[in-house]
Design an enzyme around this catalytic site. Structure first.
Site, PDB file in Angstrom:
ATOM      1  N   PRO A 285      31.602 -21.242 -14.378  1.00  0.00           N
ATOM      2  CA  PRO A 285      30.812 -20.427 -15.193  1.00  0.00           C
ATOM      3  C   PRO A 285      29.322 -20.182 -14.539  1.00  0.00           C
ATOM      4  O   PRO A 285      28.535 -21.008 -14.634  1.00  0.00           O
ATOM      5  CB  PRO A 285      30.488 -21.121 -16.576  1.00  0.00           C
ATOM      6  CG  PRO A 285      30.681 -22.481 -16.423  1.00  0.00           C
ATOM      7  CD  PRO A 285      31.787 -22.496 -15.039  1.00  0.00           C
TER       8      PRO A 285
ATOM      9  N   ASP B   7      26.117 -23.604 -11.412  1.00  0.00           N
ATOM     10  CA  ASP B   7      27.253 -23.809 -12.287  1.00  0.00           C
ATOM     11  C   ASP B   7      26.554 -24.213 -13.605  1.00  0.00           C
ATOM     12  O   ASP B   7      26.051 -25.290 -13.685  1.00  0.00           O
ATOM     13  CB  ASP B   7      28.223 -24.975 -11.569  1.00  0.00           C
ATOM     14  CG  ASP B   7      29.381 -25.383 -12.540  1.00  0.00           C
ATOM     15  OD1 ASP B   7      29.333 -25.222 -13.720  1.00  0.00           O
ATOM     16  OD2 ASP B   7      30.345 -25.772 -11.879  1.00  0.00           O
ATOM     17  N   HIS B   8      26.616 -23.581 -14.611  1.00  0.00           N
ATOM     18  CA  HIS B   8      26.041 -23.675 -15.882  1.00  0.00           C
ATOM     19  C   HIS B   8      26.591 -24.792 -16.610  1.00  0.00           C
ATOM     20  O   HIS B   8      25.895 -25.476 -17.460  1.00  0.00           O
ATOM     21  CB  HIS B   8      26.122 -22.383 -16.668  1.00  0.00           C
ATOM     22  CG  HIS B   8      24.917 -22.270 -17.768  1.00  0.00           C
ATOM     23  ND1 HIS B   8      24.382 -23.136 -17.986  1.00  0.00           N
ATOM     24  CD2 HIS B   8      24.554 -21.009 -18.339  1.00  0.00           C
ATOM     25  CE1 HIS B   8      23.310 -22.654 -18.766  1.00  0.00           C
ATOM     26  NE2 HIS B   8      23.336 -21.512 -18.881  1.00  0.00           N
ATOM     27  N   ARG B   9      27.657 -25.423 -16.078  1.00  0.00           N
ATOM     28  CA  ARG B   9      28.325 -26.695 -16.754  1.00  0.00           C
ATOM     29  C   ARG B   9      27.373 -27.865 -16.226  1.00  0.00           C
ATOM     30  O   ARG B   9      27.276 -29.027 -17.053  1.00  0.00           O
ATOM     31  CB  ARG B   9      29.584 -26.934 -16.507  1.00  0.00           C
ATOM     32  CG  ARG B   9      30.420 -25.941 -16.865  1.00  0.00           C
ATOM     33  CD  ARG B   9      31.851 -26.148 -16.391  1.00  0.00           C
ATOM     34  NE  ARG B   9      31.942 -26.194 -14.795  1.00  0.00           N
ATOM     35  CZ  ARG B   9      33.151 -26.255 -13.942  1.00  0.00           C
ATOM     36  NH1 ARG B   9      34.184 -26.510 -14.402  1.00  0.00           N
ATOM     37  NH2 ARG B   9      32.814 -26.120 -12.761  1.00  0.00           N
ATOM     38  N   VAL B  10      26.661 -27.682 -15.132  1.00  0.00           N
ATOM     39  CA  VAL B  10      25.829 -28.874 -14.532  1.00  0.00           C
ATOM     40  C   VAL B  10      24.464 -28.473 -14.795  1.00  0.00           C
ATOM     41  O   VAL B  10      23.605 -29.496 -15.005  1.00  0.00           O
ATOM     42  CB  VAL B  10      26.428 -29.060 -13.312  1.00  0.00           C
ATOM     43  CG1 VAL B  10      25.674 -30.054 -12.360  1.00  0.00           C
ATOM     44  CG2 VAL B  10      27.898 -29.473 -12.951  1.00  0.00           C
TER      45      VAL B  10
END
Ligand code: CAO
Length: 569
Positions: free
Chosen positions: A367, A541-544
């Protein structure tokens, strides 16, 4: 007890082969003739036997090493009084690891289509293709038939795979043409001189596998042996499970321990597609994996009906893994373009095929969000220009990209999550700063890496970048040049453009895109000033990473580039 070095015996004309399997480990007791390692060339794989019985003291090779005749494989403590009890079976290696004549012959004259050599002797009617000299191979079983009537074959194209108890090899065609009749079937035993098939419209060549170029033999990129620099990433499917290499003699009726049971070309095909061979179910004899199995596996993964283990492992981090459903995409549009105008079909370069698969995975699985910003590099560019003037004689040109690498290291240190990688639900923070940079080459995009950029000055970085970029353009980058990056910069500054959205180079979590700097009017509170502004595009990376952290990273980068003394702080 005497220590004996066991060496690679005569392996025919092959100068270097890769070690793809270790079958023994220190402490193992081996018998004379027992297989020690498996090696693989482009067209053949073979096991290297021990010349002596004894206990393995030390392995001198590891997976991926290149060996040739005379290379020391391991050191043995010979059984009993050594040579007298375990006579080195000098001729044995030749018998066990038969001279892989076909492989050697197929490798040497590869670029048939591009070499303007003597024309084929006579374009003629049916031509018989026989088994060439395959060394000491006798009565070897046909385990794969790779062509069928109606197929067009090129010179050097593999026709069948044969297998003895210690080696498998592909038998190439001596001639180009259309297959009229195949004279062997699975399970047949063949010997030198046996008739394999009849070709029509064939251009007969002078000798069995010293092919004359044929108009039907265009250079096929996919057939070029994959240099380890790119294909190396895919290696690993052949690695034996640790501890599995047993002291028991290798059972030739079973697939080699830990090594997917497939011919070298099928393994290469799988590597090119990034298919994990150990996850593919073989449909061939004795469970052997065929090219069709690889294609079927790839189709199933693409259709979403199968997941690789790697996809399975990544799934939770990618959003729970279950409950999201498969992508459920409609099929790729298939258009007959020729209906609308003249067309030309060209195979994509190997680098493009490999990077394409990686880019697709990264684009689909991450993402990603991109933040755009500008950095005022007016003073930095003036400094760069004056430095280059002063250093004119040194031959090293300081580039803006080298300053960017240094500035990014500072920002990565301040925002360490940008230098991390996802591992399931955990983050791996890396306390080293290896910066990759995208380099445009005639064959496609590659990403060489400046290692330990934190420990290097801008001059040294510029010099290394110049060397790596040249190696990239010359197609000479090795795996070591392209691995280990913790963050990547993609600079289009020398070409143009304003902003773009680079794709993250997994397993990294961010990438900086840079475009061409332009002089712009910037308000200083009182008036507009002409300032040189560098467009920055940071994809993360929007997860991180959160949007606020990304905005801070860009702002900090801008501050450093605006006043490079901050790097020292
Ligand atoms: N703004 C303005 N000018 C710039 C600039 C920028 N941001 N960056 C470089 N330039 C100038 C350089 O100063 C140089 O000018 P001079 O020849 O007058 O000194 C010129 O552009 C050419 O630079 P370069 O591209 O040769 O050197 P580099 O250090 O900027 O880049 C490399 C090296 C290997 C990154 C580059 O050659 C390259 O391959 N870029 C393409 C990367 C790419 O394809 N990215 C896209 C990936 S996504 O598909």
């Amino acid at each position: 007890m005497a220590l004996v070095e066991v060496k690679v015996p005569d392996i025919g004309d092959i100068s270097e082969v890769a070690v793809i399997e270790l079958l023994v480990k220190p402490g193992d007791t081996v018998k004379a003739e027992q297989s020690l390692i498996t090696v693989e060339s482009d067209k053949a794989s073979m096991e290297i036997p021990s010349s002596t019985a004894g206990v393995v003291k030390e392995l001198k090779v590891k997976l991926g090493d290149k060996v040739s005749e005379g290379s020391v494989v391991l050191v043995l403590e010979a059984e009993g009084s050594g040579e007298s009890e375990a006579p080195a079976p000098a001729p044995a290696p030749a018998a066990q690891a038969p001279s892989p004549a076909p492989a050697a012959q197929t490798q040497a004259p590869a670029p048939a289509a591009s070499e303007p050599s003597a024309p084929a002797t006579s374009p003629s009617g049916p031509v018989e293709v026989h088994v060439p000299d395959i060394g000491d191979f006798k009565d070897v079983a046909v385990i794969e038939v790779l062509v069928k009537p109606g197929d067009t074959v090129k010179v050097e194209q593999s026709l069948i795979t044969v297998e003895s108890d210690k080696a498998s090899m592909e038998i190439p065609s001596s001639t180009a043409g259309v297959v009229k009749e195949v004279k062997v079937k699975l399970g047949d035993k063949v010997n030198i001189g046996d008739l394999l098939l009849i070709l029509e419209g064939a251009a007969a060549s002078a000798s069995s596998a010293a092919p004359a170029p044929s108009a039907q033999a265009p250079a096929a990129a996919a057939q070029t042996p994959a240099p380890s620099s790119v294909a190396g990433e895919g290696r690993g499917e052949g690695q034996p499970a640790k501890g599995e290499a047993s002291a028991a003699p290798h059972d030739p009726t079973k697939p080699p321990i830990g090594l997917p049971y497939a011919s070298p070309s099928v393994r290469k095909f799988a590597r090119e597609l990034g298919v994990p061979l150990e996850e593919v179910k073989g449909s061939g004899i004795k469970g052997r994996i065929t090219q069709e199995d690889i294609q079927g596996f790839t189709k199933a993964v693409m259709a979403g009906s199968t997941r690789t283990k790697a996809q399975g492992a990544a799934a939770p981090a990618a959003g729970g893994g279950t409950g999201g459903g498969e992508l459920g995409l409609i099929p790729w549009p298939k258009v007959d373009f020729a209906k609308f105008g003249p067309i030309e079909r060209k195979e994509m370069s190997r680098i493009k095929k490999i990077s394409g698969a990686n880019l697709l995975r990264n684009a689909v699985m991450i993402p990603a969000v991109t933040n755009h910003d500008d950095a005022d590099i007016t003073d930095l560019e003036a400094f760069r220009v004056s430095t280059n003037k002063e250093n004119e004689k040194s031959g090293v040109k300081v580039t803006m990209l080298a300053f960017l690498i240094k500035a990014c290291v500072s920002a990565l240190k301040k925002f360490p999550e940008f230098n991390s990688s996802l591992d399931g639900d955990a983050l791996i923070y890396k306390n080293f700063w290896h910066i990759g940079f995208a380099a445009d080459t005639p064959n496609g995009l590659v990403v060489p890496v400046i290692k330990n950029a934190d420990q290097k000055g801008v001059l040294q970085i510029s010099q290394e970048m110049g060397e790596l970029a040249k190696k990239a353009r010359d197609g000479k980058l090795g795996p070591a040049d392209m691995s280990g990056a913790t963050f990547t910069i993609s600079s289009l500054g020398g070409i143009g453009g304003r902003y773009f959205t680079p794709i993250i180079n997994a397993p990294e979590v961010a990438i900086l895109g840079v475009c061409r700097s332009t002089t712009e009017p910037v308000w200083d509170g009182k008036q507009f000033q002409p300032r040189l502004m560098l467009p920055l595009s940071l994809t993360w990376d929007h997860r991180v990473i959160d949007g606020a952290a990304a905005a801070r990273f860009n702002a900090y980068l801008g501050q450093i580039l605006g006043d490079f003394r901050r790097v020292l702080l």
